[in-house]
Design an enzyme around this catalytic site. Structure first.
Site: not given
Ligand code: D41
Length: 668
Positions: A33-34, A36-37, A82, A114, A116, A118, A137, A174, A224, A291, A315, A408, A411, A426, A432
């Site tokens: 990498d170095a 390349y940089d 969403s 999968e 989710k 963040d 998005r 994401e 990913y 899904k 969640k 303290c 004590c 202390c 103490c």
């Molecule tokens: O990993 C995620 N944050 C993630 C987001 C995921 N694994 N799957 C997702 N699938 C969808 C649908 C089913 C609506 C295609 C998503 C999101 N949506 C999503 N991320 C942000 C808004 C919606």
């Protein structure tokens, strides 16, 4: 001259393009990498100096492009939907039932499950296998063109590899900043007094929103995939899971945690497992996504408002929550260290109610700019002690300054703070009561003398009632003295007396540990015992002798000498020996069985039958060394569940890999 500059630039571009192909497409980089940089830097410098040779398809641009005035808007050809949410196993079951009812389906459904992530959802558009545009998005209908920034993300291929790639293909996923990279970035930023980020998500968002992609290029982002948008002139499997695997085969990153499950039960099992795995994942996740796997069924189900009916997020409990700092208490530890402790308005976070959090030291209070009355963000990741991560800006005038005591709180002895040391102490020593209590608790703890039934509360009562002043006094206690104590009945008192008597049969390392000599933990106590073989020799050791012991440095040696020189300690030590505490003689090293002498082990992943520390100690007891990183010198890598990069490296280096069962076998 100019001819040669042009040639030089062109040659460099070609070379970098070859590296890009090797790195991104063939997965087989031929330079570091170095290096390349360095080549990119040279190319940039040349292009800057000779702007007449700049070119829109120079590889220098895909590592960081021009500085923009603003991002242009991108209308998504297919909306980016969403996700709905469920919050419990019952709601998950309802989600699945609803789908079955709509499909008039009584068979068990398959779900692609999968993590989710963040981070930030983005869309990548490939035409003829080439990345031509990346967009955020946004509101789902219109996002921002972040192509220059996204092209600097190292794990996003600029060109897809393999066959049957649709002419136009939109990949959705994401962008995140992996946790380790986030911490390293922040540490570096803090050291350089630059801006740090509050969490990995904000770091990813802030990095992607840079108008200067050269800045984004320096941020450790990762992408990913989680789905697809446009698919033109190409055919894909009719399973969402298979499609994700296909994306992976074309070179797109996919998390390792994607699985196929059946029915609500399978989904919930995946939820429990992922929640357990959460602390060891390289990225932050805030839940799991279910899904419907069959694309035909997805189409049949359609969507409602802006969310598909065929998917939902489940969640995890929040790891961060907001609450109020009600007060700060100052605790005195075993070595006199004064620790400020935040008293909080109880808040439910990470699955438990939190009402206290350590503030560590005065510097931490300063760093957080904390005042009593502040609204604060607390964080509790699984199995991690709760901490205050930041104070939220609010009206400061009604808040109260936190005043660090000068004497303290227990004590009243003076508190000293050695310059350059963060910790205040202390100076009362064993005068103490707090330090005495802690010393006795430590003496009785599991790792030390292991006195069953002598918990914190009992020790506190015994000291407060003046029944004991030091560990040796424990051995003169009678059941009659104990019975009047709170929550202590006949049976419990007799049991405790028996446990105290029983603990006299111990080992030298445990006894040394129980003395609570500063900086002498389990490993050091063991090394000292193995080196000196008996207590007498250690008692009379000087600094020079001590420095010969494994892992003993100047400071530890000084603490040990100081401990045995102190009159009070000598008295307590003698009193302890007089009670009849004893241990088996330790044989000199040559006679001892050290079957793993000199062997270097690395532990990685999660072990189920013991924790990593126990495994480490068991290996050390057999003469092995346990290291934190894999190198050519490593003899064995023990890979538990979900082992990651260390395992990969060990495989690459051809190192012997043991699973947990093999480790247990070896140890026995
Ligand atoms: O990993 C995620 N944050 C993630 C987001 C995921 N694994 N799957 C997702 N699938 C969808 C649908 C089913 C609506 C295609 C998503 C999101 N949506 C999503 N991320 C942000 C808004 C919606």
């Amino acid at each position: 001259m100019n001819q040669s500059i042009a040639q030089k630039i062109s040659a460099l571009r070609q070379e970098i393009q070859t590296h890009n192909l090797n790195y991104y497409t063939l997965d087989a980089p031929t330079v570091t990498d170095a290096e390349y940089d360095r080549q990119i830097k040279t190319l940039r410098e040349l292009e800057e100096k000779y702007p007449e040779y700049t070119s829109p398809d120079s590889p220098s641009l895909s590592v960081g492009g021009p500085v923009l005035d603003n991002f242009s808007k991108v209308a998504h050809e297919l909306p980016m939907l969403s996700l709905g949410n469920v919050y419990s196993e019952e709601e998950l079951a309802e989600f699945v039932e609803r789908i079955q009812k709509q499909l008039k389906n009584t068979q068990v459904l398959s779900f692609c499950v999968e993590p989710k992530l963040d981070g930030l959802a983005i869309s990548l558009l490939y035409e003829q296998g080439k990345l031509i545009r990346a967009a955020t998005r946004g509101d789902g209908a219109v996002g921002e063109d972040v192509t220059y920034n996204v092209k600097t993300i190292k794990n996003i291929p600029h060109i897809l590899k393999g066959d049957n790639i649709p002419e136009r293909l939109e990949v959705r996923g994401e962008v995140v900043m992996p946790i380790a990279e986030f911490h390293a970035f922040n540490q570096h930023a803090i050291a350089n007094e630059a801006k740090s980020f509050v969490n990995p998500r904000n770091a990813a968002a802030g990095s992607l929103r840079q108008l200067d992609s050269n800045i984004t290029a320096q941020r450790p982002l990762a992408f990913y995939s989680y789905g697809l948008g446009i698919i033109e002139n190409g055919s894909l499997a009719n399973s969402h899971y298979q499609r994700l695997q296909q994306l992976k085969a074309w070179g797109l990153p996919l998390t390792e945690e994607v699985t196929l499950e059946t029915g609500a039960l399978g989904c919930f099992e995946a939820y429990t497992q992922l929640l357990q795995k959460r602390p060891i994942l390289p990225y932050e996740i805030d839940g799991i996504v279910y899904k419907v796997d069959d694309i035909a069924l997805q189409e049949q189900l359609g969507f409602i408002a802006r969310s598909p009916r065929w998917a939902t997020a489940h969640k995890f409990p929040a790891q961060e929550e907001q609450t109020r700092l009600l007060d700060v208490e100052f605790q005195v530890g075993r070595t006199g260290a004064i620790t400020p402790v935040a008293i909080l308005q109880p808040a439910f976070v990470g699955g438990v109610t939190v009402s206290r959090a350590s503030l560590h030291n005065a510097d931490e209070i300063k760093r957080l700019n904390l005042k009593i009355g502040n609204t604060v963000v607390i964080r509790r990741a699984a199995d991690v002690i709760p901490q205050i991560v930041r104070a939220l800006p609010d009206a400061q005038e009604k808040n109260r300054e936190i005043i660090f005591p000068t004497t303290c709180p227990v004590c009243d002895s003076e508190i000293e703070r050695i310059e350059d040391e963060a910790i205040a102490r202390c100076t009362g020593g064993l005068y103490c009561a707090a330090q005495r209590k802690e010393a006795i608790k430590y003496f009785a703890s599991r790792k030390a003398m292991n006195i069953d039934g002598l918990g914190e509360k009992v020790v506190e009562q015994l000291v407060d009632e003046n029944l004991i002043h030091n560990p040796a006094d424990l051995f003169n206690l009678t059941a009659e003295q104990l019975i009047p104590l709170e929550r202590m009945a006949d049976k419990k008192a007799n049991k405790l007396i028996a446990a105290i008597t029983q603990c006299k049969n111990t080992t030298l390392p445990k006894f040394l540990l129980s003395l609570g000599i500063r900086e002498v933990g389990e490993a050091t106590a063991r090394n000292l015992a193995n080196y000196f073989l008996n207590l007498e020799a250690l008692k009379h050791a000087n600094i020079e002798d001590l420095l010969k012991v494994d892992d003993v440095g100047d400071i530890v040696a000084q603490h040990i000498v100081a401990f045995f020189r102190q009159k009070h300690n000598q008295e307590v030590l003698q009193a302890l020996l007089d009670t009849g505490i004893h241990w088996p003689e330790i044989k000199a090293k040559e006679q001892q069985a050290q079957p793993l002498e000199g062997k270097i082990f690395v532990l990685t992943g999660t072990l189920t039958q013991m924790d990593r520390n126990e495994a480490k100690q068991a290996l050390q007891a057999l003469g092995a060394k346990v290291s934190g990183s894999v190198s050519k010198k490593t003899d064995y890598v023990v890979a538990g569940e979900a082992a990651g990069s260390k395992l990969t490296k060990a495989q690459e280096l051809g190192i012997t890999i043991l699973d947990e069962a093999e480790l247990v076998n070896l140890l026995s």
